[in-house]
Every structure is written in C-alpha cells, then in structure tokens.
Design an enzyme around this catalytic site. Sequence first.
Site, mmCIF file in Angstrom:
data_model
loop_
_atom_site.group_PDB
_atom_site.id
_atom_site.type_symbol
_atom_site.label_atom_id
_atom_site.label_comp_id
_atom_site.label_asym_id
_atom_site.label_seq_id
_atom_site.Cartn_x
_atom_site.Cartn_y
_atom_site.Cartn_z
ATOM 1 N N HIS A 221 0.836 -1.183 0.000
ATOM 2 C CA HIS A 221 0.000 0.000 0.000
ATOM 3 C C HIS A 221 0.879 1.243 0.000
ATOM 4 C CE1 HIS A 221 -3.313 -2.526 2.181
ATOM 5 N NE2 HIS A 221 -3.235 -2.775 0.895
ATOM 6 N N THR A 222 0.358 2.303 -0.630
ATOM 7 C CA THR A 222 1.105 3.561 -0.672
ATOM 8 C C THR A 222 1.203 4.145 0.736
ATOM 9 O OG1 THR A 222 0.305 4.001 -2.903
ATOM 10 C CG2 THR A 222 1.186 5.868 -1.660
ATOM 11 N N GLN A 223 2.412 4.403 1.183
ATOM 12 C CA GLN A 223 2.620 4.989 2.499
ATOM 13 C C GLN A 223 3.446 6.265 2.444
ATOM 14 O OE1 GLN A 223 1.127 3.929 5.249
ATOM 15 N NE2 GLN A 223 0.127 2.337 4.067
ATOM 16 N N TRP B 161 -3.890 9.284 -1.114
ATOM 17 C CA TRP B 161 -3.227 10.333 -0.324
ATOM 18 C C TRP B 161 -3.505 11.704 -0.922
ATOM 19 C CZ3 TRP B 161 0.288 9.894 3.939
ATOM 20 C CH2 TRP B 161 0.343 8.592 4.459
#
Length: 263
Positions: A39-41, A146
């Site tokens: 997942h994009t963090q 995000w």
Amino acid sequence: MDHFPARWGRPRNDAIDAFSTYPSHRAQPKDAFTESVQHTQSPIVTGTSVLAIQYKDGIMMAADKLASYGSLARFKDVSRLHPVGDSTVIGAGGDMSDFQYLQAVLDDLIVDEFTHADGNTLGPSEIFEVISRIMYGRRSKFDPLWNSLLVGGFQDGKSFLAYVDLLGTTYKASTIATGYGAYIALPLLRKAVEGREHEMTEEEARALINESMKVLFYRDARSLNKYQVATITAKGIEITDGLSAATEWAFAEGIRGYGAQTQ
C-alpha cells in the site's frame, strides 16, 4: 572414481529436469516483500495548496501548477483542477498519481451516467458523496488515496463547497484551503468572505484569490507562481490558465545573511 554407471544411483531431483520445463523447475526463493500486499505509504510526486471560496455568483477555486518530486520542483505544468460534469470542479493536493486514478474513476462515472439517457445529471453534492465514499472505503482497507480534495459546484441556483481528505473526513464551508494554505491563506479568506458570501462580487473574489496565491508563493517552498483559477456559476465552468502574481523581492537585499550584506 567409480566407472560403473549402474552403481551411480538415481540423479537428484535438483540436478536434472526430466520434463525440460522452462523456466527452471526448481523452486525460486520467495521474496516476502514483493509477494506481499503493498500500500502507498509515502507519496512521491505531490501538489500543495488548493483554495476555494464562495461568492454571490458561485464558487471560485485556485491551485498552482507545480507537482514536486520530493523537494524538487519537477513538474511545472500539472493541472490540479479537474471539471467533473457540467457543474462541478474538484481540486486536489497530495499525491498526483492517486489524483489521476480518481480522475479516471469520476470520468467513467460521468460517462456511465450519460449513457443512461434519462435526463438526470450528477451535481456537486452527488459527486461529493461519491468521492467521500471512495476515500473512506480506501482508508478502511488501510490503502488510502493520499489526497486532500475540494469539491465546488453550482446547481439549481445554489453554491456548493466541501472538503474530503484521505481519512474520509468531510465538511462544508464557505472558505476552504488545503495544505500549507490552511495555515497561511485560510485566515485571509475567512476575514474577507465570512458573512459576505452573498455580497462579494466576482472581481472582489478574484482579487482575494490572487492576493492569497501571492502570499502562498512567498511563504510555501512547494508552491509556484503559475496557477489556475476556476469559476463555477450558473453559466457553467470556466478555468483560467497560466496566471501569475506580481511579486517583489528587492527587500531581500537588506536581510542579513541573504543579500549583499556579510555581517
């Protein structure tokens, strides 16, 4: 050395491929990272502030055209204001790839609604509900988009302005700003707009937006003096491109340690 093949025994399975499989039949070592769910963090290419206000004829929204690669001002012609349908504009700060994904989802939604040919169209409130459900759904999967998003529109004689972020947090107001603008520009917008939403003219609104974008360019290291302004009124959507504010930097010469002074 034993020269009698009968005594050699059966070859090991890891030394021969009896069925000539390709690639190798032998099990490859597993990489726990690449085979895991990722997942994009940490967003890489990001946009900064988006500003929006309500005035007597509709909604005015502004965002600069910079997409920063970390701290590098890398992409200087990125549109962060996106029209959705005939009466809604969304403005995005945060990760640009997530915003592009959201643009594709919304464009598909508008096309799907058009193909029903039932005379109904999605207005700003419906678009806002869709976006807020998408954002909250992704957050609930621990895989958020995000972004901080502003949704502005005008339909049936009413202005609409709302905010949604990567956590699915939502609210509506007559003045909203994202990113650094929420700290620097929002007080200026509130002072000028609140209580005058139905009195402020388009000229006054545009002057306020231009002044706020100039203040952000002075103060925000991730901003650019090249921005767009969108107006959403009963006449439709108009996005003015390639704007810039007149700035003055001569005062820097008198700052100790910055200009010509050495002590």
